[in-house]
Design an enzyme around this catalytic site. Sequence first.
Site, PDB file in Angstrom:
ATOM      1  N   GLY A 191     -28.852 -36.189 -58.729  1.00  0.00           N
ATOM      2  CA  GLY A 191     -28.592 -36.409 -57.299  1.00  0.00           C
ATOM      3  C   GLY A 191     -27.176 -35.989 -56.938  1.00  0.00           C
ATOM      4  O   GLY A 191     -26.221 -36.416 -57.586  1.00  0.00           O
TER       5      GLY A 191
ATOM      6  N   VAL B  38     -11.324 -29.164 -61.451  1.00  0.00           N
ATOM      7  CA  VAL B  38     -11.565 -28.543 -62.767  1.00  0.00           C
ATOM      8  C   VAL B  38     -11.055 -27.101 -62.757  1.00  0.00           C
ATOM      9  O   VAL B  38     -10.325 -26.670 -63.657  1.00  0.00           O
ATOM     10  CB  VAL B  38     -13.084 -28.584 -63.111  1.00  0.00           C
ATOM     11  CG1 VAL B  38     -13.414 -27.648 -64.271  1.00  0.00           C
ATOM     12  CG2 VAL B  38     -13.523 -30.021 -63.427  1.00  0.00           C
TER      13      VAL B  38
ATOM     14  N   ARG C 197     -32.676 -31.642 -60.767  1.00  0.00           N
ATOM     15  CA  ARG C 197     -33.076 -32.315 -62.000  1.00  0.00           C
ATOM     16  C   ARG C 197     -33.723 -31.225 -62.856  1.00  0.00           C
ATOM     17  O   ARG C 197     -34.137 -30.195 -62.333  1.00  0.00           O
ATOM     18  CB  ARG C 197     -34.038 -33.447 -61.686  1.00  0.00           C
ATOM     19  CG  ARG C 197     -33.444 -34.362 -60.609  1.00  0.00           C
ATOM     20  CD  ARG C 197     -34.064 -35.696 -60.494  1.00  0.00           C
ATOM     21  NE  ARG C 197     -33.622 -36.366 -59.263  1.00  0.00           N
ATOM     22  CZ  ARG C 197     -32.518 -37.082 -59.136  1.00  0.00           C
ATOM     23  NH1 ARG C 197     -31.709 -37.247 -60.169  1.00  0.00           N
ATOM     24  NH2 ARG C 197     -32.189 -37.654 -57.986  1.00  0.00           N
TER      25      ARG C 197
ATOM     26  N   ASP D 231     -26.168 -40.837 -65.467  1.00  0.00           N
ATOM     27  CA  ASP D 231     -26.533 -41.085 -66.870  1.00  0.00           C
ATOM     28  C   ASP D 231     -27.689 -40.202 -67.350  1.00  0.00           C
ATOM     29  O   ASP D 231     -27.733 -39.814 -68.520  1.00  0.00           O
ATOM     30  CB  ASP D 231     -26.810 -42.573 -67.126  1.00  0.00           C
ATOM     31  CG  ASP D 231     -27.891 -43.124 -66.221  1.00  0.00           C
ATOM     32  OD1 ASP D 231     -28.318 -42.416 -65.296  1.00  0.00           O
ATOM     33  OD2 ASP D 231     -28.327 -44.267 -66.451  1.00  0.00           O
TER      34      ASP D 231
ATOM     35  N   THR E 115     -22.355 -39.716 -59.010  1.00  0.00           N
ATOM     36  CA  THR E 115     -23.615 -40.226 -58.440  1.00  0.00           C
ATOM     37  C   THR E 115     -23.268 -41.291 -57.411  1.00  0.00           C
ATOM     38  O   THR E 115     -22.314 -42.048 -57.610  1.00  0.00           O
ATOM     39  CB  THR E 115     -24.545 -40.840 -59.512  1.00  0.00           C
ATOM     40  OG1 THR E 115     -25.556 -41.620 -58.855  1.00  0.00           O
ATOM     41  CG2 THR E 115     -23.831 -41.753 -60.479  1.00  0.00           C
TER      42      THR E 115
ATOM     43  N   ASP F 105     -24.967 -43.839 -56.939  1.00  0.00           N
ATOM     44  CA  ASP F 105     -25.529 -45.125 -57.372  1.00  0.00           C
ATOM     45  C   ASP F 105     -24.520 -46.053 -58.066  1.00  0.00           C
ATOM     46  O   ASP F 105     -24.753 -47.258 -58.156  1.00  0.00           O
ATOM     47  CB  ASP F 105     -26.700 -44.893 -58.342  1.00  0.00           C
ATOM     48  CG  ASP F 105     -27.839 -44.130 -57.695  1.00  0.00           C
ATOM     49  OD1 ASP F 105     -27.947 -44.161 -56.459  1.00  0.00           O
ATOM     50  OD2 ASP F 105     -28.620 -43.484 -58.426  1.00  0.00           O
TER      51      ASP F 105
ATOM     52  N   ASP G 141     -24.128 -46.464 -61.103  1.00  0.00           N
ATOM     53  CA  ASP G 141     -24.787 -47.151 -62.213  1.00  0.00           C
ATOM     54  C   ASP G 141     -24.415 -46.547 -63.567  1.00  0.00           C
ATOM     55  O   ASP G 141     -25.233 -46.472 -64.477  1.00  0.00           O
ATOM     56  CB  ASP G 141     -26.311 -47.125 -62.014  1.00  0.00           C
ATOM     57  CG  ASP G 141     -26.858 -45.701 -61.901  1.00  0.00           C
ATOM     58  OD1 ASP G 141     -26.059 -44.760 -61.738  1.00  0.00           O
ATOM     59  OD2 ASP G 141     -28.081 -45.524 -61.993  1.00  0.00           O
TER      60      ASP G 141
ATOM     61  N   MET H 184     -30.370 -46.748 -50.943  1.00  0.00           N
ATOM     62  CA  MET H 184     -30.636 -46.139 -52.259  1.00  0.00           C
ATOM     63  C   MET H 184     -29.936 -46.920 -53.376  1.00  0.00           C
ATOM     64  O   MET H 184     -29.203 -47.869 -53.115  1.00  0.00           O
ATOM     65  CB  MET H 184     -30.163 -44.693 -52.266  1.00  0.00           C
ATOM     66  CG  MET H 184     -31.146 -43.734 -51.636  1.00  0.00           C
ATOM     67  SD  MET H 184     -30.575 -42.039 -51.802  1.00  0.00           S
ATOM     68  CE  MET H 184     -32.078 -41.156 -51.439  1.00  0.00           C
ATOM     69  N   GLY H 185     -30.132 -46.479 -54.575  1.00  0.00           N
ATOM     70  CA  GLY H 185     -29.473 -47.120 -55.712  1.00  0.00           C
ATOM     71  C   GLY H 185     -30.286 -46.984 -56.984  1.00  0.00           C
ATOM     72  O   GLY H 185     -29.918 -47.509 -58.016  1.00  0.00           O
ATOM     73  N   ARG H 186     -31.407 -46.298 -56.870  1.00  0.00           N
ATOM     74  CA  ARG H 186     -32.337 -46.125 -57.991  1.00  0.00           C
ATOM     75  C   ARG H 186     -32.749 -47.502 -58.509  1.00  0.00           C
ATOM     76  O   ARG H 186     -33.528 -48.159 -57.862  1.00  0.00           O
ATOM     77  CB  ARG H 186     -31.724 -45.258 -59.079  1.00  0.00           C
ATOM     78  CG  ARG H 186     -32.778 -44.533 -59.852  1.00  0.00           C
ATOM     79  CD  ARG H 186     -32.269 -43.320 -60.537  1.00  0.00           C
ATOM     80  NE  ARG H 186     -30.942 -43.492 -61.086  1.00  0.00           N
ATOM     81  CZ  ARG H 186     -30.481 -42.820 -62.110  1.00  0.00           C
ATOM     82  NH1 ARG H 186     -31.244 -41.950 -62.701  1.00  0.00           N
ATOM     83  NH2 ARG H 186     -29.259 -42.996 -62.543  1.00  0.00           N
TER      84      ARG H 186
ATOM     85  N   ILE I 137     -29.501 -39.651 -46.150  1.00  0.00           N
ATOM     86  CA  ILE I 137     -28.248 -39.658 -45.366  1.00  0.00           C
ATOM     87  C   ILE I 137     -27.112 -40.171 -46.241  1.00  0.00           C
ATOM     88  O   ILE I 137     -25.970 -39.715 -46.152  1.00  0.00           O
ATOM     89  CB  ILE I 137     -28.438 -40.558 -44.118  1.00  0.00           C
ATOM     90  CG1 ILE I 137     -29.318 -39.843 -43.104  1.00  0.00           C
ATOM     91  CG2 ILE I 137     -27.099 -40.962 -43.509  1.00  0.00           C
ATOM     92  CD1 ILE I 137     -29.708 -40.688 -41.920  1.00  0.00           C
TER      93      ILE I 137
ATOM     94  N   ARG J 148     -26.537 -39.603 -49.245  1.00  0.00           N
ATOM     95  CA  ARG J 148     -26.033 -38.650 -50.235  1.00  0.00           C
ATOM     96  C   ARG J 148     -25.118 -37.599 -49.611  1.00  0.00           C
ATOM     97  O   ARG J 148     -24.380 -36.902 -50.316  1.00  0.00           O
ATOM     98  CB  ARG J 148     -27.212 -37.954 -50.921  1.00  0.00           C
ATOM     99  CG  ARG J 148     -27.981 -38.838 -51.874  1.00  0.00           C
ATOM    100  CD  ARG J 148     -28.074 -38.246 -53.262  1.00  0.00           C
ATOM    101  NE  ARG J 148     -28.790 -37.017 -53.321  1.00  0.00           N
ATOM    102  CZ  ARG J 148     -30.018 -36.866 -53.832  1.00  0.00           C
ATOM    103  NH1 ARG J 148     -30.679 -37.927 -54.270  1.00  0.00           N
ATOM    104  NH2 ARG J 148     -30.579 -35.710 -53.904  1.00  0.00           N
TER     105      ARG J 148
HETATM  106  O1  F6P Z   1     -29.352 -40.967 -58.108  1.00  0.00           O
HETATM  107  C1  F6P Z   1     -29.097 -40.732 -56.762  1.00  0.00           C
HETATM  108  C2  F6P Z   1     -30.320 -41.004 -55.929  1.00  0.00           C
HETATM  109  O2  F6P Z   1     -30.020 -40.705 -54.583  1.00  0.00           O
HETATM  110  C3  F6P Z   1     -30.914 -42.404 -56.067  1.00  0.00           C
HETATM  111  O3  F6P Z   1     -30.198 -43.354 -55.316  1.00  0.00           O
HETATM  112  C4  F6P Z   1     -32.315 -42.188 -55.615  1.00  0.00           C
HETATM  113  O4  F6P Z   1     -33.192 -43.145 -56.172  1.00  0.00           O
HETATM  114  C5  F6P Z   1     -32.622 -40.820 -56.155  1.00  0.00           C
HETATM  115  O5  F6P Z   1     -31.380 -40.162 -56.334  1.00  0.00           O
HETATM  116  C6  F6P Z   1     -33.481 -39.973 -55.239  1.00  0.00           C
HETATM  117  O6  F6P Z   1     -33.729 -38.772 -55.879  1.00  0.00           O
HETATM  118  P1  F6P Z   1     -34.420 -37.520 -55.175  1.00  0.00           P
HETATM  119  O7  F6P Z   1     -33.482 -36.987 -54.156  1.00  0.00           O
HETATM  120  O8  F6P Z   1     -34.650 -36.583 -56.302  1.00  0.00           O
HETATM  121  O9  F6P Z   1     -35.672 -38.061 -54.569  1.00  0.00           O
END
Ligand code: F6P
Length: 331
Positions: A14, A26, A75, A106, A129, A131, A133, A173-175, A261, A263
């Site tokens: 993400g 960098v 991904r 992670d 990220t 999240d 996390d 969000m937050g996975r 939004i 992100r």
């Molecule tokens: O890891 C960031 C994140 O925005 C999470 O909060 C969310 O669960 C996930 O990615 C959503 O992923 P995608 O955009 O692939 O649906």
Amino acid sequence: MATIRRIGVLTSGGDAPGMNACIRSVVLTAAAHQIEVIGFSHGYNGLIEGDYTKLLPYHVQHIIQLGGTILKSARCPALQTEEGAKAAAATLRQLQLDALLVIGGDGSFKGALAIAQHYKGQILGLPGTIDNDVDGTDATIGYATAIDTALDAIDKIRDTADAFERIFLVELMGRHSGFIALSAGIASGAEQIICPEFGTLEPGQLDTVIRPIQNAQVLKGKSSYIIVMAEHCYPGGSTTLAADITDAIGIECRACVLGHIQRGGSPVGADRILATKLGAYAVEQLLGGAHLMMAGEVNHQAGLYPLQASGERKKRIDPYLLRWQQQVAND
Ligand code: F6P
């Protein structure tokens, strides 16, 4: 001191506000040490498919304020296979890269560890990220911006909720973590916060959610009531939960899913500074020989943390804020 002539960098998973600031740091730090930088496109896919470009300081001019990532992100299911990891390592060898920097969460670090099985160069991770996390750093790049974006939205929902005397359920969000929900919920004065760290919520067992709403409306005369909820906390999500609450109390509860939004947008100052600090630190640590570590920041101090551990250990949410929300505000 390790001899580093050429390194690769990619953004994976993400996207998060501040990833561009990190790429910039960098590239500029590397240039100061006469190190060439190769940027891979679309996360690990670019590494596997050989889709890359040389990054020079002028390429990263005026990107510090931009959300998203100039390298694109994705991904990469292919990296979950051994062939994928071998193909990625082959590109690194072919391009004679001495090291790879991975900006991501992670899941992305797991990919880095897989590549390390087939590659002799150094690999470092940078936590990017929304999240938050990732263990081994107080904050991840993008988290501070995501909180402010969510906060801005919740404040606006409060205006209309107050005007119409409505109950709202805002899904963030937050996975599988409640960092964004807890922080944005507390900062917006939400009446209730639902996040995984408070335990699971099952349909048919909504007492813990409903009782405080009824108490607040009847006893405290609140004109609006906002519940902030982390995603994946209820089967069917916030739309289903809002409908279940409506059925249970006989007052309409409206759902609002904030989604992607969170992100986007220009990174806030804290994310730009963190990204710049960690990007520079990571390049310098490569020169010091660091390998399979994540560059993070704890108590304002940049430091290295084993890449393996950053994904294995579940990062603890602030226990003081959790307790405060549970004892004082969730009523
Ligand atoms: O890891 C960031 C994140 O925005 C999470 O909060 C969310 O669960 C996930 O990615 C959503 O992923 P995608 O955009 O692939 O649906």
